[in-house]
Design an enzyme around this catalytic site. Structure first.
Site, PDB file in Angstrom:
ATOM      1  N   ALA A  50       0.826  -1.185  -0.064  1.00 36.23           N
ATOM      2  CA  ALA A  50      -0.156   0.165  -0.081  1.00 36.23           C
ATOM      3  C   ALA A  50       0.786   1.128   0.045  1.00 36.23           C
ATOM      4  CB  ALA A  50      -0.844   0.092   1.166  1.00 36.23           C
ATOM      5  N   TYR A  52       3.936   1.484  -1.004  1.00 32.43           N
ATOM      6  CA  TYR A  52       4.549   1.440  -2.374  1.00 32.43           C
ATOM      7  C   TYR A  52       3.669   2.039  -3.391  1.00 32.43           C
ATOM      8  CZ  TYR A  52       6.959  -0.097  -6.724  1.00 32.43           C
ATOM      9  OH  TYR A  52       7.255  -0.529  -7.981  1.00 32.43           O
ATOM     10  N   ASP A  53       2.415   1.530  -3.288  1.00 34.66           N
ATOM     11  CA  ASP A  53       1.330   1.936  -4.277  1.00 34.66           C
ATOM     12  C   ASP A  53       1.187   3.399  -4.261  1.00 34.66           C
ATOM     13  OD1 ASP A  53       0.084   0.226  -5.952  1.00 34.66           O
ATOM     14  OD2 ASP A  53      -1.808   1.327  -5.268  1.00 34.66           O
ATOM     15  N   SER A  98     -27.447  -1.516 -18.271  1.00 32.33           N
ATOM     16  CA  SER A  98     -27.387  -0.067 -18.470  1.00 32.33           C
ATOM     17  C   SER A  98     -28.812   0.436 -17.751  1.00 32.33           C
ATOM     18  CB  SER A  98     -27.726  -0.072 -19.957  1.00 32.33           C
ATOM     19  OG  SER A  98     -28.666  -0.859 -20.285  1.00 32.33           O
ATOM     20  N   LEU A  99     -29.199   1.762 -17.996  1.00 31.89           N
ATOM     21  CA  LEU A  99     -30.177   2.379 -17.244  1.00 31.89           C
ATOM     22  C   LEU A  99     -31.184   2.869 -18.159  1.00 31.89           C
ATOM     23  CD1 LEU A  99     -27.831   4.693 -14.977  1.00 31.89           C
ATOM     24  CD2 LEU A  99     -29.103   2.622 -14.297  1.00 31.89           C
ATOM     25  N   GLU A 131     -26.961  11.238  -8.087  1.00 28.12           N
ATOM     26  CA  GLU A 131     -25.678  11.189  -8.487  1.00 28.12           C
ATOM     27  C   GLU A 131     -25.489  11.620  -9.701  1.00 28.12           C
ATOM     28  OE1 GLU A 131     -24.006   7.171  -8.417  1.00 28.12           O
ATOM     29  OE2 GLU A 131     -25.268   6.926  -6.721  1.00 28.12           O
ATOM     30  N   LYS A 133     -24.370  11.662 -13.432  1.00 28.44           N
ATOM     31  CA  LYS A 133     -24.217  10.802 -14.632  1.00 28.44           C
ATOM     32  C   LYS A 133     -23.173  11.181 -15.368  1.00 28.44           C
ATOM     33  CE  LYS A 133     -26.241   7.667 -17.901  1.00 28.44           C
ATOM     34  NZ  LYS A 133     -25.205   7.770 -18.887  1.00 28.44           N
ATOM     35  N   ASP A 135     -20.142  11.131 -18.105  1.00 26.87           N
ATOM     36  CA  ASP A 135     -19.818  10.877 -19.412  1.00 26.87           C
ATOM     37  C   ASP A 135     -18.642  10.394 -19.743  1.00 26.87           C
ATOM     38  OD1 ASP A 135     -20.776  10.541 -21.961  1.00 26.87           O
ATOM     39  OD2 ASP A 135     -20.997  12.390 -22.504  1.00 26.87           O
ATOM     40  N   ARG A 154     -17.002  -2.263 -20.064  1.00 29.76           N
ATOM     41  CA  ARG A 154     -18.604  -3.062 -20.102  1.00 29.76           C
ATOM     42  C   ARG A 154     -18.800  -3.877 -21.134  1.00 29.76           C
ATOM     43  NH1 ARG A 154     -23.523  -1.280 -22.058  1.00 29.76           N
ATOM     44  NH2 ARG A 154     -25.204  -2.016 -20.851  1.00 29.76           N
ATOM     45  N   GLU A 190     -16.870   5.261 -13.616  1.00 25.86           N
ATOM     46  CA  GLU A 190     -16.608   5.875 -14.865  1.00 25.86           C
ATOM     47  C   GLU A 190     -15.302   6.084 -14.954  1.00 25.86           C
ATOM     48  OE1 GLU A 190     -19.366   5.293 -16.131  1.00 25.86           O
ATOM     49  OE2 GLU A 190     -19.637   6.403 -17.987  1.00 25.86           O
ATOM     50  N   TYR A 240     -14.107   8.022 -11.296  1.00 23.57           N
ATOM     51  CA  TYR A 240     -15.278   8.109 -10.314  1.00 23.57           C
ATOM     52  C   TYR A 240     -16.025   6.500  -9.923  1.00 23.57           C
ATOM     53  CZ  TYR A 240     -15.652  13.242  -9.849  1.00 23.57           C
ATOM     54  OH  TYR A 240     -15.502  14.525  -9.415  1.00 23.57           O
ATOM     55  N   LYS A 306     -31.133   6.577  -7.708  1.00 24.16           N
ATOM     56  CA  LYS A 306     -31.317   4.914  -7.376  1.00 24.16           C
ATOM     57  C   LYS A 306     -31.932   4.923  -5.949  1.00 24.16           C
ATOM     58  CE  LYS A 306     -26.576   4.557  -9.254  1.00 24.16           C
ATOM     59  NZ  LYS A 306     -25.162   4.517  -9.235  1.00 24.16           N
ATOM     60  N   LYS A 330     -31.814  12.688 -18.113  1.00 27.17           N
ATOM     61  CA  LYS A 330     -30.790  13.363 -19.070  1.00 27.17           C
ATOM     62  C   LYS A 330     -31.091  14.753 -19.068  1.00 27.17           C
ATOM     63  CE  LYS A 330     -28.684   9.647 -20.994  1.00 27.17           C
ATOM     64  NZ  LYS A 330     -28.688   9.454 -22.343  1.00 27.17           N
ATOM     65  N   CYS A 424     -37.353   1.062 -55.529  1.00 26.31           N
ATOM     66  CA  CYS A 424     -36.328   0.763 -54.614  1.00 26.31           C
ATOM     67  C   CYS A 424     -34.986   0.880 -55.199  1.00 26.31           C
ATOM     68  CB  CYS A 424     -36.413  -0.608 -54.172  1.00 26.31           C
ATOM     69  SG  CYS A 424     -34.974  -1.042 -52.862  1.00 26.31           S
ATOM     70  N   CYS A 426     -32.370  -0.152 -55.001  1.00 28.90           N
ATOM     71  CA  CYS A 426     -31.504  -1.416 -55.302  1.00 28.90           C
ATOM     72  C   CYS A 426     -31.389  -1.902 -56.883  1.00 28.90           C
ATOM     73  CB  CYS A 426     -32.189  -2.737 -54.440  1.00 28.90           C
ATOM     74  SG  CYS A 426     -33.612  -3.341 -54.847  1.00 28.90           S
ATOM     75  N   CYS A 448     -39.308  -2.068 -49.723  1.00 31.20           N
ATOM     76  CA  CYS A 448     -38.999  -2.649 -51.070  1.00 31.20           C
ATOM     77  C   CYS A 448     -39.692  -3.996 -51.018  1.00 31.20           C
ATOM     78  CB  CYS A 448     -37.421  -2.904 -51.384  1.00 31.20           C
ATOM     79  SG  CYS A 448     -36.668  -3.838 -52.145  1.00 31.20           S
ATOM     80  N   CYS A 454     -33.917  -8.929 -53.109  1.00 28.33           N
ATOM     81  CA  CYS A 454     -33.366  -7.484 -52.963  1.00 28.33           C
ATOM     82  C   CYS A 454     -31.946  -7.716 -52.600  1.00 28.33           C
ATOM     83  CB  CYS A 454     -34.219  -6.618 -52.110  1.00 28.33           C
ATOM     84  SG  CYS A 454     -33.322  -5.136 -51.881  1.00 28.33           S
TER      85      CYS A 454
END
Ligand code: IVH
Length: 709
Positions: A50, A52-53, A98-99, A131, A133, A135, A154, A190, A240, A306, A330, A424, A426, A448, A454
């Site tokens: 610890a 050393y870290d 996911s949320l 909390e 979110k 990015d 993930r 994150e 985080y 949450k 969001k 179409c 195509c 189409c 196609c």
């Protein structure tokens, strides 16, 4: 221990002057080198891991703030973090989910309402955390006996990429936890880059003629996912912590308590996390964070709410890939204006014609946007967009940018209106049909009519088949599929053709390895990646078929309900043949209704598809396996349960979710296949029918005893 290490000075890194930083880096370099000598050469560590870290982290943090002061003999340059060829995959012990999103105050009130309704029998107060979110990109850190043993992105939620070597270079992430932590600890959070670090990185990249990044998120992802960890080390990534995966022991009973514990273990947690008791409280915090957003110094795209008590989180459980106990609220999408340069028509896998707007490149919320979807012919009429118009575009998160409307520049009326094609694009130039809804009205989708003939539809089918969430064949991306589709020597026209590539290649005179863009190694790798997929999870297999209305969630439900390919295939063929019992059985599967069943029947009712499927199944020599075996070690595993009447201690939703968690199937109707009828108060006709059929009937208390045993 004979000689002690220099402990890092207590001055926060942010407060160091350049001179102090340079001096400390020199001291740290000498000190860490001395400790390394003892550890590696003399096999006699002078300090604890610890300690050393802490020195290494201090060194990294100072270097991250003063990259130009990094010494040629810096310890951060010395660890031989191996350069791997590509990332290994890591299967997450607990899936990374996911949320669900909320976009308005009403959505948040609905979420809180849903939680209370689901937990109606809990009665009392439900606290929520709020909390930011962040990015960035999420990462799972696994510690065993207090030491960091692996770190993974993930990925698709079930499996991520092994980025352990890279994560070890992130100063915010401890590689050793304090004594007394549980034996297995998985911390999630994150990885992100601050605005200042992002700007400095881009300036450095530009100065050295290297690629710059569109936004901090891309910079963080590009930096973490470096095959050479020494590059990651030069990128100032931060972390985080906000969640966890597998834990051999839970150190707290609440979300907020867990965050405090993570902090005490040396992780950085977000200071803007609060606990609130209702929607109004959550919204207050949302608006407070929104007001500070620009000044935070790092990107956030919303606020996550949450349920605080972990026992209530367990009761709430999950729907598909998202927890019922959390939601991401969001921030409103960002907007910009630009010129619509063209409208192109794309043909999708089901033949649907989608108009795509080609835009003069414009930056929206830090990302350069060049395309936007126009959805369908009606949308073009509604917006009345014409090529050459100035338009407003909006981008929200990862979704495809949208056109909101036309900004009149005085010329709009003089421009040509867009005529949606009746043929179409195509090569077959087949007529386009406008879909008709169940009610007989004109639908919004134009298709189409070429179907299997196609080539555009067939290519899209193949792309879907090989895509990440379906067969996930490494090295067989969209470009390769297009090339193989049109290849005269090794054509791939349907999924089974992918699996016969190697055989056919060995019979050809002109070998794939000699073609442009290939080579012996890449061909070998491609064939190996294809062979790996001769064993496939049933849910992926069903999803990969590309049956209309059968998305990932539906495919998973079908896979769970039928358990193996033959059972699902047989049931589908019976439904095609008009077998009502088979149809009812499928209808009883949670979240599956008439639309899905009709689509499945339409798919298997088509001779062409039967051939495609048969040839593909023949190539699955490793087997189509059920990925997630339902629980088999509980009292109700494998049983079919029906709930009826009023339950007093559980809500109906909770009872259903709990039964499914324990491996039972929940059905809405009583039949000879029903194993248990749970009869609440005032049960009616279902109870009568169950008695007639001799089905086991239990009351709510007995049921609770059965599932908690
Ligand atoms: S919780 C089961 N908390 O958002 C829920 N996620 O849309 C696990 N994210 O993959 C996630 N900040 O990358 C959670 N405070 C936060 C978050 C957060 C950012 C990201 C994360 C996740 C995605 C879900």
């Amino acid at each position: 221990m004979a000689s002690h290490a220099t402990t890092p000075t207590s001055t926060p890194v942010d407060a160091l002057t350049e001179l102090e930083a340079a001096t400390e880096l020199a001291t740290l370099s000498a000190e860490i080198a001395r400790l390394d000598r003892h550890y590696f050469l003399e096999d006699a560590p002078l300090v604890t891991d610890a300690e050393y870290d802490a020195l290494r982290r201090r060194n990294l943090a100072i270097e991250a703030r003063f990259p130009h002061l990094r010494r040629a003999d810096s310890p951060s340059l010395k660890v031989g973090a191996g350069v791997s060829e590509r990332f290994d995959k890591v299967r997450h012990a607990v899936p990374m989910l996911s949320l669900d999103n909320a976009f308005s105050d009403d959505d948040v009130a609905d979420f809180v309402g849903r939680v209370h309704k689901f937990l109606a029998t809990h009665g009392g107060r439900v606290d929520f955390t709020a909390e930011p979110k962040i990015d960035g990109l999420s990462c799972n850190l696994r510690y065993e006996a207090g030491k960091l043993v692996s770190a993974a992105t993930r990925g698709d939620g079930a499996e991520g990429e092994n980025v352990t070597a890279n994560v070890r270079t992130i100063a915010d992430i401890p590689t050793v936890l304090p004594p007394g932590v549980p034996d297995v600890v998985e911390v999630r959070g994150e990885v992100y880059m601050s605005h200042a670090d992002f700007a400095a990185l881009n300036a450095r990249q530009a100065a050295s003629g290297e690629k710059t990044f569109a936004n901090p998120r891309n910079a963080a992802a590009g930096s973490l996912r470096q095959l050479d960890a020494s590059i990651t080390r030069d990128r100032p990534l931060k972390f985080y912590a906000y969640a966890w995966g597998e834990m051999s022991e839970m150190p707290s009973e609440t979300q907020s308590g867990m965050i405090a514990v993570l902090k005490s273990w040396g992780f950085v947690t977000n200071p803007l996390t609060v606990v609130r008791a209702d929607a109004a409280g959550l919204l207050d915090h949302f608006h407070a964070i929104e007001a500070q957003r620009a000044a935070l110094g790092y990107d956030i795209d919303g606020v996550v709410y949450k349920v605080d008590r972990l026992d209530l989180q367990v009761r709430l459980g999950f729907v598909s890939r998202s927890p019922r106990w959390a939601i991401a609220h969001k921030f409103p999408a960002e907007k910009a204006t630009t010129i619509l340069e063209d409208i192109e028509i794309q043909v999708g896998r089901t033949g649907a014609l989608t108009p795509v707007a080609r835009l003069r490149p414009v930056t929206v919320g830090g990302v350069v946007v060049t395309n936007a979807t126009l959805h369908n012919a009606d949308e073009i009429l509604r917006l009345d967009v014409r090529v050459g118009d100035t338009v407003t575009v909006q981008r929200a998160g990862d979704v495809i940018p949208q056109i909101l409307g036309v900004v009149d520049d005085g010329e709009h009326a003089a421009r040509q209106t867009f005529v949606f094609p009746h043929i179409c694009p195509c090569p077959l130039k087949t007529p386009v049909n406008r879909e008709v809804t169940a009610g007989g009205d004109a639908g919004v989708i134009s298709r189409c009519s070429g179907e299997f003939a196609c080539p555009y539809q067939r290519i899209e089918h193949l792309k879907h088949f090989a895509s990440r969430r379906a067969f996930d064949i490494e090295g067989l991306g969209e470009k390769q599929i297009e090339a193989f589709f049109n290849d005269p020597e090794l054509p791939v026209k349907e999924p089974a053709d992918i699996f016969t590539l190697a055989r056919r290649d060995s019979q050809n005179l002109k070998k794939l390895k000699d073609k442009e863009g290939f080579g012996a190694t890449s061909v070998r790798k491609l064939f190996a990646a294809i062979d790996e997929r001769r064993t496939i999870a049933l849910e992926r297999f069903i999803f990969a078929l590309g049956i209309r209305n059968v998305g990932e969630t539906t495919a998973r439900q079908l896979s769970r309900a039928y358990g193996n390919w033959e059972a699902f295939h047989d049931a589908s063929l019976k439904i095609v043949a008009g077998d009502l019992a088979a149809r009812e059985e499928m209808d009883a599967i949670d979240q599956i209704g008439e639309t899905v069943i009709d689509s499945i029947a339409a798919y298997f009712g088509e001779a062409h598809n039967l051939g495609v499927v048969e040839r593909l199944v023949a190539e699955m020599t490793g087997g189509i396996v059920e990925a997630e075996r339902p629980k088999t070690d509980t009292a109700i595993a494998g049983k079919t349960v029906v709930f009826t009447g009023t339950l007093d201690k559980l809500t109906r939703d909770e009872a259903k979710a709990q039964a499914e968690r324990l491996g039972a199937k929940v059905s809405g109707s009583v039949s000879a296949k029903t194993s248990i009828l749970v009869a609440g108060r005032d049960a009616g006709s279902k109870l009568t029918k169950a008695r007639e059929l001799g089905v086991t009937v239990v009351d709510e208390d007995t049921w609770i005893a059965m599932v908690s045993g």
